[in-house]
Design a protein around this motif. Structure first.
Motif, mmCIF file in Angstrom:
data_model
loop_
_atom_site.group_PDB
_atom_site.id
_atom_site.type_symbol
_atom_site.label_atom_id
_atom_site.label_comp_id
_atom_site.label_asym_id
_atom_site.label_seq_id
_atom_site.Cartn_x
_atom_site.Cartn_y
_atom_site.Cartn_z
ATOM 1 N N MET A 1 0.795 -1.309 0.083
ATOM 2 C CA MET A 1 -0.037 -0.073 0.014
ATOM 3 C C MET A 1 0.822 1.295 -0.019
ATOM 4 N N PRO A 2 1.535 1.519 -0.966
ATOM 5 C CA PRO A 2 2.580 2.619 -1.077
ATOM 6 C C PRO A 2 1.885 3.965 -0.787
ATOM 7 N N GLN A 3 0.651 4.255 -1.208
ATOM 8 C CA GLN A 3 0.539 5.680 -0.556
ATOM 9 C C GLN A 3 -0.934 5.773 -0.104
ATOM 10 N N ARG A 4 -0.988 4.729 0.945
ATOM 11 C CA ARG A 4 -2.182 4.568 1.757
ATOM 12 C C ARG A 4 -2.447 5.968 2.544
ATOM 13 N N HIS A 5 -3.477 6.529 2.375
ATOM 14 C CA HIS A 5 -3.939 7.556 3.127
ATOM 15 C C HIS A 5 -4.934 7.406 4.017
ATOM 16 N N PHE A 6 -4.431 7.872 5.481
ATOM 17 C CA PHE A 6 -5.290 7.548 6.701
ATOM 18 C C PHE A 6 -6.276 8.619 7.053
ATOM 19 N N THR A 7 -7.343 8.331 7.236
ATOM 20 C CA THR A 7 -8.434 9.278 7.513
ATOM 21 C C THR A 7 -8.434 9.689 8.970
ATOM 22 N N LYS A 8 -9.202 10.811 9.521
ATOM 23 C CA LYS A 8 -9.282 11.014 10.730
ATOM 24 C C LYS A 8 -9.823 9.892 11.776
ATOM 25 N N SER A 9 -10.921 9.353 11.369
ATOM 26 C CA SER A 9 -11.234 8.317 12.213
ATOM 27 C C SER A 9 -10.242 7.261 12.440
ATOM 28 N N GLU A 10 -9.609 6.696 11.421
ATOM 29 C CA GLU A 10 -8.493 5.819 11.396
ATOM 30 C C GLU A 10 -7.462 6.455 12.466
ATOM 31 N N ARG A 11 -7.131 7.528 12.325
ATOM 32 C CA ARG A 11 -6.032 8.265 13.130
ATOM 33 C C ARG A 11 -6.435 8.268 14.596
ATOM 34 N N THR A 12 -7.802 8.456 14.650
ATOM 35 C CA THR A 12 -8.157 8.555 16.049
ATOM 36 C C THR A 12 -8.071 6.932 16.811
ATOM 37 N N ALA A 13 -8.590 5.826 16.167
ATOM 38 C CA ALA A 13 -8.457 4.847 16.571
ATOM 39 C C ALA A 13 -6.935 4.361 16.649
ATOM 40 N N PHE A 14 -5.933 4.955 15.905
ATOM 41 C CA PHE A 14 -4.752 4.545 16.220
ATOM 42 C C PHE A 14 -4.298 5.164 17.339
ATOM 43 N N TYR A 15 -4.462 6.475 17.940
ATOM 44 C CA TYR A 15 -3.863 7.143 18.958
ATOM 45 C C TYR A 15 -4.628 6.802 20.124
ATOM 46 N N ASP A 16 -5.698 5.983 19.888
ATOM 47 C CA ASP A 16 -6.610 5.331 21.009
ATOM 48 C C ASP A 16 -5.530 3.856 21.469
ATOM 49 N N VAL A 17 -5.019 3.322 20.526
ATOM 50 C CA VAL A 17 -4.085 2.268 20.829
ATOM 51 C C VAL A 17 -3.081 2.507 21.528
ATOM 52 N N ILE A 18 -2.364 3.922 21.052
ATOM 53 C CA ILE A 18 -1.198 4.430 21.702
ATOM 54 C C ILE A 18 -1.588 4.514 23.236
ATOM 55 N N GLY A 19 -2.633 5.303 23.208
ATOM 56 C CA GLY A 19 -3.090 5.724 24.919
ATOM 57 C C GLY A 19 -3.556 4.515 25.643
ATOM 58 N N ALA A 20 -4.052 3.609 25.045
ATOM 59 C CA ALA A 20 -4.613 2.373 26.146
ATOM 60 C C ALA A 20 -3.698 1.360 26.231
ATOM 61 N N ARG A 21 -2.338 1.376 25.682
ATOM 62 C CA ARG A 21 -1.132 0.495 25.747
ATOM 63 C C ARG A 21 -0.842 0.392 27.372
ATOM 64 N N ARG A 22 -0.697 -0.553 27.991
ATOM 65 C CA ARG A 22 -0.189 -0.706 29.293
ATOM 66 C C ARG A 22 0.793 -1.530 29.421
#
Lengths: 214, 214
Positions: B1-22
């Motif tokens: 997926m060379p030019q995969r563009h991430f949407t705002k909702s995908e980004r939100t889910a991604f940041y949720d993973v970052i924030g919920a990791r323990r």
């Protein structure tokens, strides 16, 4: 969000970020990163794990053109030394583009803080776990950049002492990365070092064994 | 997926993973991880960046109960030594739960491979960049586990020589992590070392400066 449950589609997007992350050296000159975007990237790094919660990381944002040029000169000096050390592959190495320090929208230097000796938890036998923590923070930032559709490159081709001197780092602190960040010219589908035939990545199976090293 | 563009909702889910990791030490005993899930976690690690594309990581999956118990004994031994080294905080340290080696569904030992000296690219001046690469791979795996709604804990409380001996690691290789993986009893909203008042995390602002160390 204590018990956040992730769905399959969220997971798919997450794995797409993992798979689409690349070490970027080709940036769009003159581009910028919005302050709120940069703040999210730094917050992602700061949300990283750290051994004994010691938070050993420091981030220096380079906004002064003169400082950036001096840092670039340090990279260029080490690039030549690395080429020399590579012997018969030195010409080939010098043809690679290994950094985007001058062209990237934002340049961050990430360092290990001083006064780390007092942190014993989880590193009595392996003191370098503080570097591992900083690396995890950087990986968070790297993935976050990709999720923001921005490129990042981790440059480690420099003399740490020279970078420390330019940034007036105290004794005991040490730089571990120059992070080049910004809009990328493209996100290649494979690592650039493969595309340029510097080396070939090996498959996962070569690296997994059961119950003993193999 | 060379030019995969991430949407705002995908980004939100991604940041949720970052924030919920323990860093998880409390697992549900007797639970398992599906083989295809474990394969995705390892693939996420293997998709991590590595200096000069050297892929310095190795993963040893521990499925033998005897090997697991021997590894746990090594952790327990170092736990006592760490407590002793902590002096006045030794009792307090011994009350903390610092690992879930026996209870987790899957135990992985991650190591640095042998024969790393020949890799000069990006580590002539900073040879420990190979450890940084392994740490990035582990962070990928850690985040992937959280996206799979699984917990992970990175245990670094052990003698590397003892672990190397148990797993018959060759000279030059070294273990850097025992990764405890599996369904977690819960995902706390803050780091456990904060909840248990071992230490207090500091805010991001304390770690960011501009153009010079500060």
């Amino acid at each position: 969000m204590p018990q956040r449950h992730f769905t399959k589609s969220e997971r798919t997007a997450f794995y797409d970020v993992i798979g689409a992350r690349r070490d970027i050296r080709h940036f769009i000159p003159g581009a910028t990163i919005q302050p709120d975007t940069l703040a999210r990237l730094l917050a992602a790094a700061h949300a990283g794990p750290s051994v004994g919660l010691m938070q050993p990381w420091r981030f220096v944002r380079i906004t002064d053109g003169d400082v950036r040029r001096r840092l670039h000169a340090v990279v260029e000096e080490e690039r030549v030394r690395t080429a020399h050390a590579l012997g018969e592959r030195s010409d080939e190495f010098m043809r690679l583009k290994v950094e985007g320090v001058l062209d990237c929208a934002e340049l961050l230097v990430v360092g290990l803080c001083d006064d780390r000796e007092r942190h014993i938890f989880g590193r009595r036998t392996m003191p370098a776990m503080d570097l591992a923590s900083v690396a995890c923070a950087i990986e968070n930032l790297w993935l976050a950049a990709r999720a923001e559709n921005l490129g990042m490159g981790w440059v480690s081709i420099f003399s740490p002492a020279d970078v420390a001197a330019i940034l007036s780092m105290p004794p005991g602190a040490q730089p571990v990365a120059m992070l080049c960040l910004g809009p990328a010219q493209s996100f290649p589908d494979r690592p650039l070092l493969e595309i340029e035939q510097w080396t070939t990545a090996r498959p996962l199976d070569d690296f997994v064994s059961e119950n003993r090293w193999a």
